[in-house]
Design a protein around this motif. Structure first.
Motif, PDB file in Angstrom:
ATOM      1  N   VAL A 106      15.326   8.048  26.114  1.00 47.01           N
ATOM      2  CA  VAL A 106      14.411   8.968  25.443  1.00 47.01           C
ATOM      3  C   VAL A 106      15.061   9.379  24.127  1.00 47.01           C
ATOM      4  N   TYR A 108      14.813  12.227  20.911  1.00 44.66           N
ATOM      5  CA  TYR A 108      14.323  13.462  20.293  1.00 44.66           C
ATOM      6  C   TYR A 108      13.198  14.155  21.077  1.00 44.66           C
ATOM      7  N   PRO A 109      13.286  14.221  22.416  1.00 50.87           N
ATOM      8  CA  PRO A 109      12.218  14.919  23.133  1.00 50.87           C
ATOM      9  C   PRO A 109      12.327  16.423  22.931  1.00 50.87           C
ATOM     10  N   GLN A 112      13.862  19.611  27.610  1.00 50.22           N
ATOM     11  CA  GLN A 112      13.435  19.429  29.001  1.00 50.22           C
ATOM     12  C   GLN A 112      14.663  19.134  29.835  1.00 50.22           C
ATOM     13  N   ARG A 175      17.358  18.707  19.047  1.00 52.69           N
ATOM     14  CA  ARG A 175      16.871  17.388  19.483  1.00 52.69           C
ATOM     15  C   ARG A 175      17.749  16.273  18.939  1.00 52.69           C
ATOM     16  N   TYR A 179      20.334  13.973  21.252  1.00 56.92           N
ATOM     17  CA  TYR A 179      20.212  12.510  21.236  1.00 56.92           C
ATOM     18  C   TYR A 179      21.531  11.875  20.790  1.00 56.92           C
ATOM     19  N   ARG A 218       7.904   8.266  19.183  1.00 61.13           N
ATOM     20  CA  ARG A 218       6.782   9.216  19.303  1.00 61.13           C
ATOM     21  C   ARG A 218       7.169  10.677  19.131  1.00 61.13           C
ATOM     22  N   HIS A 219       8.440  11.015  19.340  1.00 61.99           N
ATOM     23  CA  HIS A 219       8.859  12.415  19.208  1.00 61.99           C
ATOM     24  C   HIS A 219       9.394  12.752  17.806  1.00 61.99           C
TER      25      HIS A 219
END
Length: 304
Positions: A106, A108-109, A112, A175, A179, A218-219
């Motif tokens: 994943v 840059y979500p 969470q 983020r 990452y 997407r993030h």
């Protein structure tokens, strides 16, 4: 064989009889990696969180390569329970494993946590793969030419540090920093695993895809005006997968090496041997991270 400056998927040696497990193989880089390996004869296991998407990916691979052998394995790297269950199933089905490609991730979500309470990027990108590798390793160790390939990123250089005082980003969250920490951890893990493998049949190698146009983006939340620019600079998943494929299959690869694109600041181009940050080669940092990772996952390795 192509010159080393133009290594492509056509340079992959025959993979017949080899078992290759690819995490996150239902889309993007993972799918491109699985497709190329299956096309060269490997029995590819798509280890995926979403098995419906996995089935569609398997169908796409067999449509392109009708003779390919592709199987699915449910795997959620954000759940140590799922990682253990997947490892049990894989070990039972495949007494010998040739390739483990730690590709899923994943990027840059929003903040969470995983099922086990780990920050999502660190828990998924590093700890999930650390646990999976440790649990599967005894099925790779006896196999000549077996490899563990872990996908890192140029992000291992950006705001990257291992925040031992707040590994799960509970006090504050970045983020980019989270990452960067996870991708630096991927490299520290690879280099330390290689040191522990020492004279084993198995080697540990790392790769990065440069800038690839995949769902991982997407993030990023870039203004729409940037979309054409990303399209111009970012390369296709098929090109982005080449460093991983070279790390996994090129007979000249040695343990502890790192492969990435050879052009334009390692953002694009054909795969070549690249360097990583001095921090990624810090022995004390690597050993400390290894110890903490064993404690957090409850997984110990049958080497070193």
């Amino acid at each position: 064989m192509a010159s080393s400056s133009k290594w492509t998927a056509s340079d992959i040696p025959a993979q017949s009889g080899r078992i290759a497990i690819v995490t996150g193989a239902n889309t993007g880089l993972g799918l491109a990696t699985a497709k190329a390996l299956a096309g060269h004869g490997a029995h590819v296991v798509l280890a995926v969180r979403d098995t419906e998407k996995g089935k569609r990916a398997a169908d796409e691979i067999t449509a392109e390569h009708p003779d390919a052998t592709v199987t699915l394995q449910s795997l959620d790297l954000g759940s140590l329970r799922s990682v253990r269950a997947a490892a049990e199933a894989l070990k039972a089905e495949f007494p010998r494993i040739d390739l483990l490609i730690n590709n899923a991730g994943v990027m840059y979500p929003p903040k969470q946590t995983t099922e086990d309470g780990f920050e999502l990027a660190f828990g998924t990108n590093h700890l999930g793969h650390f646990a999976l590798t440790g649990l599967l390793l005894e099925n790779l160790l006896p196999v000549p030419g077996s490899r563990v390939v872990t996908v890192s990123s140029v992000g291992h250089r950006i705001q990257a540090a291992i925040h031992f005082d707040d590994l799960q980003w509970e006090r504050s969250y970045s983020r980019v920093g989270a990452y960067g920490q996870s991708k630096l951890a991927n490299l520290l893990f690879t280099y330390e695993l290689q040191r522990r493998l020492d004279a084993a049949e198995t080697i540990a190698v790392a790769a990065h895809p440069g800038l690839s146009n995949t769902e991982l983006m997407r993030h990023l939340h870039l203004p729409s005006a940037f979309n054409p620019l990303i399209g111009l600079v970012a390369q296709s998943p098929a090109m982005g997968a080449l460093p991983t494929l070279r790390a996994a299959t090129d007979p000249g690869v040695r343990g502890g090496q790192y492969y990435g694109p050879g052009g334009l600041g390692e953002t694009r181009g054909y795969p070549k041997l690249v360097g990583s940050s001095s921090q990624s080669h810090d022995l004390d940092l690597a050993r400390r991270l290894w110890t903490v990772s064993e404690e957090l996952t409850g997984v110990t390795f049958p080497v070193g």
